[in-house]
Design an enzyme around this catalytic site. Sequence first.
Site, short mmCIF file in Angstrom:
data_model
loop_
_atom_site.label_atom_id
_atom_site.label_comp_id
_atom_site.label_asym_id
_atom_site.label_seq_id
_atom_site.Cartn_x
_atom_site.Cartn_y
_atom_site.Cartn_z
CG ASP A 98 -0.12 -0.30 2.51
OD1 ASP A 98 1.11 -0.08 2.51
OD2 ASP A 98 -0.72 -0.74 3.50
CD GLU A 120 0.67 -6.82 3.09
OE1 GLU A 120 0.83 -5.61 2.88
OE2 GLU A 120 1.32 -7.44 3.96
CD GLU A 134 0.68 4.35 4.59
OE1 GLU A 134 -0.23 4.97 5.20
OE2 GLU A 134 1.87 4.66 4.66
CG HIS A 214 7.26 3.11 10.76
ND1 HIS A 214 6.78 3.37 9.50
CD2 HIS A 214 6.86 1.87 11.06
CE1 HIS A 214 6.13 2.29 9.05
NE2 HIS A 214 6.16 1.38 9.99
NE ARG A 216 3.60 10.04 6.05
CZ ARG A 216 3.34 9.02 5.22
NH1 ARG A 216 2.17 8.44 5.21
NH2 ARG A 216 4.25 8.59 4.39
CG HIS A 246 11.40 4.52 10.83
ND1 HIS A 246 11.44 5.66 10.05
CD2 HIS A 246 11.01 3.52 10.01
CE1 HIS A 246 11.08 5.33 8.81
NE2 HIS A 246 10.82 4.05 8.76
N1 UDP Z 1 12.59 -4.44 10.33
C1 UDP Z 1 13.96 -4.53 10.14
N2 UDP Z 1 14.79 -3.82 10.98
C2 UDP Z 1 14.31 -3.04 11.99
C3 UDP Z 1 12.91 -2.93 12.15
C4 UDP Z 1 12.08 -3.64 11.31
O1 UDP Z 1 14.43 -5.25 9.24
O2 UDP Z 1 15.11 -2.42 12.71
C5 UDP Z 1 11.70 -5.18 9.41
C6 UDP Z 1 10.67 -6.05 10.08
O3 UDP Z 1 11.17 -7.35 10.29
C7 UDP Z 1 9.48 -6.04 9.13
C8 UDP Z 1 9.66 -4.74 8.37
O4 UDP Z 1 10.95 -4.24 8.68
O5 UDP Z 1 9.54 -7.10 8.20
C9 UDP Z 1 8.59 -3.76 8.77
O6 UDP Z 1 8.85 -2.53 8.23
P1 UDP Z 1 8.21 -1.19 8.75
O7 UDP Z 1 7.81 -1.37 10.17
O8 UDP Z 1 9.17 -0.10 8.40
O9 UDP Z 1 6.96 -0.99 7.80
P2 UDP Z 1 5.45 -1.52 7.84
O10 UDP Z 1 5.49 -3.01 7.92
O11 UDP Z 1 4.76 -0.87 9.00
O12 UDP Z 1 4.89 -1.04 6.53
#
Ligand code: UDP
Length: 373
Positions: A98, A120, A134, A214, A216, A246
């Site tokens: 998204d 997804e 998103e 992280h 927003r 982040h």
């Molecule tokens: N992740 C990572 N290192 C970190 C924190 C998270 O590799 O320090 C990975 C985590 O395993 C997951 C992904 O990043 O698969 C999630 O990304 P994020 O939280 O940035 O985005 P969202 O999933 O909320 O879109």
Amino acid sequence: MTSHRILIVFGTRPEAIKLFPVVRALATRPGIEVRTCVTAQHRGLLDQVLDVAGIIPDHDLDIMEPNQSLDRLTARLLTGVGAVLDKEPIDRVIVQGDTATALVGAMAAYYRKIPVAHVEAGLRSGDIYHPWPEEVNRRMIAPIADFHFAPTETAAAALRREGITHGVHVTGNTVIDALHATKARIAAQPSLAAGFETLRERVAGRRIVLVTTHRRENFGDGMRQIAEAVAQIARRDDLAVLFPVHPNPGVTAVMEQMLGDHENVLRVAPLDYPSFVSALSEAHIVLTDSGGVQEEAPALGKPVLVMRETTERPEGVVAGTAKLVGAKTEQIVAGLTELLDNAEAYAAMARAHNPFGDGQSALRIADLLADAA
Ligand code: UDP
């Protein structure tokens, strides 16, 4: 025989994590040629995953720039991805999730009448401002795509409610494929997760509360409430907070200001994916507002407290592994305290099953796309 050329478009860390299993699965199919285009909407975090996954992008738009508006980002993404599609003949585009990259990847393909597969698909919060933007990004991809790879039956049902009935397949979430593959690689080569090993000594003997944030929607007051909750819980000496922060200034500035001198809060730079997988595996409790982490933690049997008011991933809550606590200090501290002090409450959450897939999602997706090629 000419090969069927598939362009996989992505730009952020979670997209890269969730798509590398698809890149790999498709690459083994005869007659299919996989091409990758990264927009690098999140440069540093994306590159960490590309390194580990061994992906060298065929096209790199390098579109990140500090403080760019959504208007400018979207415009640059659209002309960038469009130019790639004009450069070489592409038979299908794949987008994931998204992000702005996903929406614009689908649009650029649509403008050229190239079919789009959405990995997804079907996640819905029902509120166009949570998560923002998103929720609307993913809704707008749905009418363009001809393949909708829904991670769960709930997601497939959401698509059907919107009148999307063709090409919907429940495949599981590829994040579980990525997790299993990465755990296996770490088992074979522990040095892959060296980023966590150096931290392990610093948390030895204490239960780890792993924190990521992280979103927003949580910037501003939410971030301050989260920081305050972390500061309060970190006063306990039976735990250590591990907090990969982040890099968004909306997160770093608040955490630096409010947790700067807290010795029981290990604030570190984002961990590379294998190191994060190890940290998750060793964590006692996970506190997050992330989408992907909400899916990974249950797969490892880790109770996860979700710092959001709503979630488009209700399956974890229904399964009993995840609980919504909002971005509210009192609720976060109460949720953590219960899990830390009440063994029964902890066991109930840690035992719950994993609703997000069996680690074979990418193979299913590759089968479906290869059959249609
Ligand atoms: N992740 C990572 N290192 C970190 C924190 C998270 O590799 O320090 C990975 C985590 O395993 C997951 C992904 O990043 O698969 C999630 O990304 P994020 O939280 O940035 O985005 P969202 O999933 O909320 O879109």
